[in-house]
Design a protein around this motif. Structure first.
Motif, short mmCIF file in Angstrom:
data_model
loop_
_atom_site.label_atom_id
_atom_site.label_comp_id
_atom_site.label_asym_id
_atom_site.label_seq_id
_atom_site.Cartn_x
_atom_site.Cartn_y
_atom_site.Cartn_z
N MET A 1 1.15 -0.97 -0.37
CA MET A 1 0.41 -0.04 -0.39
C MET A 1 0.64 1.30 0.05
N ILE A 2 1.01 2.27 -1.18
CA ILE A 2 2.00 3.03 -1.05
C ILE A 2 0.85 4.72 -1.25
N ASP A 3 1.34 5.13 -0.28
CA ASP A 3 0.04 6.34 -0.41
C ASP A 3 0.68 7.62 -1.58
N GLN A 4 -0.49 9.01 -1.18
CA GLN A 4 0.40 9.35 -2.04
C GLN A 4 1.56 10.32 -2.07
N LEU A 5 2.18 9.84 -1.35
CA LEU A 5 4.03 10.68 -1.07
C LEU A 5 4.70 9.51 -1.25
N GLY A 6 4.36 8.51 -1.42
CA GLY A 6 4.84 7.31 -1.95
C GLY A 6 5.73 6.46 -0.49
N LEU A 57 -2.84 -6.30 1.96
CA LEU A 57 -2.83 -4.96 1.08
C LEU A 57 -1.87 -5.10 1.18
N GLY A 58 -0.60 -5.80 2.29
CA GLY A 58 1.07 -5.66 2.02
C GLY A 58 1.15 -5.21 3.81
N ILE A 59 0.68 -5.14 4.56
CA ILE A 59 0.77 -5.07 6.04
C ILE A 59 1.72 -5.71 6.30
N THR A 60 2.63 -6.02 6.56
CA THR A 60 2.92 -7.42 7.81
C THR A 60 3.26 -7.24 9.06
#
Ligand code: SAM
Length: 317
Positions: A1-6, A57-60
């Motif tokens: 999960m990448i946000d708008q700021l990377g 979604l990519g949380i580890t």
């Protein structure tokens, strides 16, 4: 999960309850929590569905917090099920430690790898004062139980409060010499209505370094703390500076409250409800929350209070 700021969001902090067996002055009001309808809180199955959605979604990494997680009756089951979700590499827990003598081994066996224990003072009277109801000897029994259970890592969190424990920076830091643990000093954050601390209470992390001239910097471990070590110590000293040197550009966290609100930023009012949703519904809301994660949490000091709209016990520290 990448946000708008990377920023890559890999870490979910879940508050399983806003109830606590302490009443720390900077965290929650003396009369406890305002009682919510049980039906408004997430069920165990919903917590686990949220972990599954997050993992897909990519949380580890999951941190279970509160309130006090150990006052939650099904805490061991929540931890066990969260640790078994595919993609979750680590379940950690933050606690005041008081109930560890009864629960430490069960939590370790359930898959909890790391523990953070909160301790702001080594003085029994000051401990009773800051927690309003706690006893330091009960904390010490909890710490002993944590060591006996054999967790991978134990960290002690101390909130740095000017005029309260700044004269204990050295003895608190020296716990890293006595025990195989890290001690982290966290700058006091001005939460919603969590105590009336004056400007002198808000000390920058640099105050810790002034008192520990022999501490040497060591490489960061991927977390937000700046790390140091005392000569001969068994663990590190971590400095967490949300107020004087915020780390928002490196923030990889998403928070979930016990009443089912996703908070992409600890200090922003933005909340996204996942209560009552199925896996796909939760995933969609998580993606939206992450995409809209605020760039930074805004000014924080005695005048500029957190805009979270909740106290820490209602978010999860
Ligand atoms: N009850 C558990 C405990 O005591 O660790 C978990 C919840 S508590 C909210 C989690 C962490 O948040 C604790 O380390 C606590 O000291 C920290 N915390 C709470 N209010 C804070 C504040 N206003 N500023 C800085 N840290 C705070």
């Amino acid at each position: 999960m990448i946000d708008q700021l990377g920023r890559n969001i890999t870490y979910l902090r879940i508050s399983v309850t806003d109830k606590c067996n302490l009443r720390c002055r900077y965290c929650m009001p003396e009369d406890g929590v305002c009682k919510k309808d049980h039906a408004d809180m997430l069920t165990e199955d919903e917590f686990i569905t949220a972990v599954e959605a997050a993992a897909s979604l990519g949380i580890t990494k999951i941190r279970i917090t509160g309130g006090e997680p150990r006052v939650k009756k099904n805490i061991v089951s929540i931890c066990r099920r969260a640790a078994a979700v595919e993609g979750i590499r680590e379940v950690c827990l933050t606690t005041n430690g008081l109930l560890l003598p009864q629960l430490a081994e069960q939590l370790k066996e359930a898959g909890v790898k790391r523990l953070n224990l909160s301790l702001d003072t080594l003085d029994p009277q000051k401990y009773a004062y800051i927690t309003r109801v706690g006893r330091l000897d009960t904390f010490r029994a909890g710490l002993d139980a944590a060591f006996s259970a054999g967790f991978e890592k134990i960290k002690v969190n101390a909130v740095l409060i000017g005029g309260f424990n700044d004269n204990e920076i050295v003895p608190l830091a020296e716990l890293t010499k006595q025990y195989p643990l890290d001690v982290r000093f966290i700058e006091l954050m001005p939460m919603y209505d969590s105590g009336d601390f004056g400007p002198d209470a808000y000390l920058p992390y640099s105050k810790v370094l002034e008192r520990l001239p022999e501490a040497v910097a060591v490489a960061a471990d991927g977390g937000v703390a700046k790390l140091y070590r005392l000569p001969g110590a068994q663990g590190n000293i971590g400095l967490i500076s949300p107020v004087s040197a915020h780390f928002c550009k490196d923030c990889n966290r998403l928070r979930l409250t016990a009443d089912g609100k996703l908070k992409p930023c600890l200090h922003a009012p933005d909340e996204y409800s996942i209560k009552g949703l199925d896996l796909d519904g939760m995933k969609a809301v998580m993606e939206k929350a992450i995409w809209n994660k605020p760039a930074w949490h805004g000014d924080l000091d005695a005048i500029h209070r957190s805009q979270a709209g909740r106290n820490m016990n209602q978010i999860g520290g």
